[in-house]
Design an enzyme around this catalytic site. Structure first.
Site: not given
Ligand code: BGC
Length: 733
Positions: A294
């Site tokens: 993530d």
């Molecule tokens: C979130 C993810 C997301 C990623 C990219 C993160 O803060 O937890 O679910 O895909 O950002 O935007």
């Protein structure tokens, strides 16, 4: 093992050939995912500038002048030098083509980019938020909206979505409950598989499909206290019985990528957890896709405190089996030294690179990295897509209460109160990709589209504004009042956990004022999570749960209000009466002192333990009678049949739900668990026999030795309208 393996001999050979040509730097580049970064204009962060604006320390003009000077660094040189394997968060087809041109024609090896974006419930055509859509209990709806989202996304050259989110969410305080299919493992698993089918299709390289990403692996939804990013502590049995199956369903459906979660599980951050990737995904599930962290989760291990340096974070992460570093730059900055020092083996590095390249080949990016720049205009928000968004919105609405005031007559004098009625932007909900407020139909727009004469007065909003006199004046002549209530779109989603899931501001006061004036009150709720609405349930004559329904919100709600559509949606999360009940879910264990009138039982001293609305609940404009429930066991199948009769005067669609309880087992088992459902259309007065088959193998659990077992013995089986239905029978295995 997935039914759609990505590993194919000819692809593996091409990857080997490519890897043999790659320098160490080029290999590491493939594992690096970055987006554009803001450059210049600021000596402090944009966020802080915004706070200064809000605090009145700078003027709007000063703020805007500075923002307009801001430039984005698109890192084109890094792409050219092969230092980036994947780019994220761009929404401009020309840029996408330009980046792919640099990657494929100007970099030494010409490897195309994976271009990722959070397309969670549509790109430009915005569908209901996933929690809302899950209430359709309809695989076709789940799949269709993903298919359309894929078509729009692919038309922009974006080839990878960070969706579906398949985290189980049992705590309504957690803001990201909005992004998934609710609290149930069986339903979320069906949702997960359907979404993967919708995004990826049968052929990942088709020009209108994109790479899906099941996230967040694992147990992110179990964040303690419902506080986003918080630790998840649980038994391995709970992890496997409850949180893992949706990921397994996504893997079985062929999901090409998986995203690690931010949280730790039992003390190990998911990002550096070899059990999750090396053991579960690769060894146990034979997963041949790619795993991405993530955002910044690799460097955040320093804050978790299980590593001391960014280099250690990179080492632990890649050695755990995670392939791509989103945003933190720990890989690109440290992997070279780590490989040269022998702390990360070439074999481990090559495996990760292979996993990334496999996706690029499988998605056909080497053959067609570019898109026709005229395509988005034809595809985005086209008529067909809007029609599908309306269909999904209609099926997502859940009628929670109706004392007979609904459906409304089109001739009635209607007053509409509450700021959310005029809001288009809040209809988008969280993570609305390229969704635009001006493309949304608000509740007011919807009513006007129906040709209704309405009186509108804002009267109150969710943040505390309240003008009782204005409300009373506006409703004075009305036959019925519609109050738009709930949450703005920012109140759910990432980093939007709430300590109070009741109605914020003075919304309950507004409802009571309207009722005290002697007016029938229809409350339309727009929200991204279950709300504690016991008080509203006591006040309102009808409650329509409309969630954040996307572009067609107002049209869909209006059709339900006037009875042009007979609501079919069913809750996929329990609605607590009080925040203090969270986490609250229907499939809890019985305990040795099940909740009852007895004082020494598993309940609260001050409030009842029951929810306001149970899992599976939802009314319609007709009623259904269940009778004649029968069950038989035939080999590995449990076959249950029930008669369902539409006893009302209008046609309807009933979602027949099947629940099972293992009565005596070696470990305590939930009081009931959903194991099947079927939607049936029933004309007024019509009766049908509905049969649902359950695989014996799905009735098991992980025992004390962590072995999946289906233990022989007696089971109770219910078939009915929701999780509180009482018609049941028994069978023995
Ligand atoms: C979130 C993810 C997301 C990623 C990219 C993160 O803060 O937890 O679910 O895909 O950002 O935007």
């Amino acid at each position: 093992m997935s039914k759609y393996p990505l590993k194919k001999l000819e692809i593996e050979e091409k990857i080997t050939e490519l890897i043999n040509k790659m320098t160490l730097d080029e290999k590491i580049g493939q594992l690096n995912q970055l987006g554009p970064s803001p450059l210049g204009g600021f000596e402090i962060s944009l966020k802080e500038k915004k706070q200064m604006l809000e605090a009145g320390r700078i003027t709007k003009e000063e703020f805007e002048a500075e923002v307009s000077e801001m430039k984005w660094d698109d890192r084109e040189d890094d792409i050219r030098e092969g230092k980036i394997g994947s780019f994220l968060s761009i929404r401009d087809v020309k840029k996408v083509n330009r980046f792919q041109k640099i990657a494929t024609e100007e970099s030494r090896l010409g490897i195309p980019l994976l271009i990722g974006l959070d397309v969670v419930h549509g790109l430009r055509t915005i569908f209901p938020i996933p929690l809302a859509e899950s209430c359709a209990w309809d695989d076709e709806v789940y799949e269709k909206s993903a298919e359309i989202a894929a078509r729009e996304t692919a038309s922009m050259g974006i080839n990878w979505t960070f969706a579906p989110m398949v985290d189980i969410a049992r705590d309504a305080r957690w803001g990201r409950i909005a992004e998934g299919a609710g609290e149930d493992t069986y339903l979320t698993s069906r949702f997960a598989a359907a979404k993967v089918r919708g995004f990826q299709g049968k052929d990942l390289s088709a020009p209108d499909r994109i790479v899906a990403c099941a996230k967040h692996f694992a147990a992110y939804g179990a964040a303690e206290g419902g506080r986003d990013y918080n630790s998840a502590n649980m038994s391995l049995q709970t992890l496997w019985d409850t949180y893992m199956p949706p990921f397994k369903a996504a893997v079985d459906a062929g999901v090409a990528t998986i995203m690690g979660a931010f949280n730790d599980i039992n003390g190990i951050p998911c990002t550096t957890n070899p059990y999750l990737y090396n053991e579960v995904l690769r060894n146990m599930w034979d997963y041949d896709g790619m795993v991405v962290s993530d955002s910044c989760a690799v460097s955040e291990c320093l804050l978790h405190g299980n590593v001391e340096t960014r280099a250690d974070a990179a080492m632990e992460t890649i050695n755990a089996g995670l392939d791509m570093d989103m945003h933190s730059k720990c890989f690109i900055e440290n992997l070279k030294d780590l490989v040269l020092a022998g702390k990360v083996s070439t074999e481990t590095l090559d495996k990760a690179v292979r996993n990334v390249l496999r996706i690029k080949f499988a998605a056909g990016l080497f053959d067609h990295p570019f898109v026709d720049e005229a395509l988005p205009e034809k595809v985005l928000l086209c008529k067909e897509h809007r029609a599908a968004a309306l269909d999904a919105a209609l099926k997502s609405i859940v009628l929670l209460k109706n004392n007979g005031v609904l459906p409304l007559s089109k001739k009635a004098k209607i007053a509409v109160i509450g700021e959310l009625a005029e809001s288009r932007s809040d209809m988008l909900g969280t993570w609305a990709a390229m969704g635009q407020a001006e493309d949304c139909v608000s509740l007011l727009d919807g009513l006007k589209n129906q040709g209704c004469e309405i009186i509108y007065e804002r009267g109150f909003n969710v943040s505390g504004e309240f003008d009782g006199d204005a409300i009373l004046k506006a409703i004075a002549d009305a036959d019925v009042v519609i109050a738009a209530m709930g949450e703005t779109k920012d109140m759910s989603g990432e980093a939007s956990s709430l300590a109070d899931i009741g109605l914020h501001g003075r919304q309950n006061e507004a409802a009571k004022l309207i009722k005290a004036a002697g007016k029938p009150l229809v409350s339309v709720l727009f929200n991204g999570r279950p709300l504690a609405i016991e008080e509203l349930n006591d006040t309102a004559d009808a409650i329509v749960e409309a969630w954040h329904l996307g572009n067609e919100a107002g049209n869909a709600v209006t059709k339900v209000l006037f009875g042009d559509y007979n609501p079919t949606g069913r809750l996929t999360t329990t609605f607590p009466r009080h925040t203090g009940q969270c986490p609250l879910y229907y499939n809890h264990v019985p305990t040795g002192r099940p909740a009852s009138a007895v004082q020494h039982s598993c309940k609260y001293y001050d409030i009842p333990v029951e929810p306001v609305f149970p899992f599976g609940f939802g009314l319609s404009y007709t009623e259904y009678d269940y009778s004649d429930l029968k069950v038989r066991v035939l080999g590995d199948k449990i076959i249950a049949t029930v008669s369902v009769k539409n006893t009302g005067t209008v046609n309807g669609t009933e979602t027949v739900q099947l629940y099972v309880r293992d009565k005596v087992a070696s470990l305590v088992r939930p009081v009931k668990e959903l194991k099947g459902f079927k939607k049936v259309e029933l004309k007024a007065g019509e009766e049908k026999q509905v049969t649902i088959e359950v695989d014996k193998n799905t009735l098991g659990f992980y025992n004390a030795k962590m072995k999946y077992v289906v233990e022989p013995g007696s089971f109770t089986l219910w078939m009915g309208h929701d999780s509180s239905s009482s018609l049941c029978t028994e069978f023995t295995l």
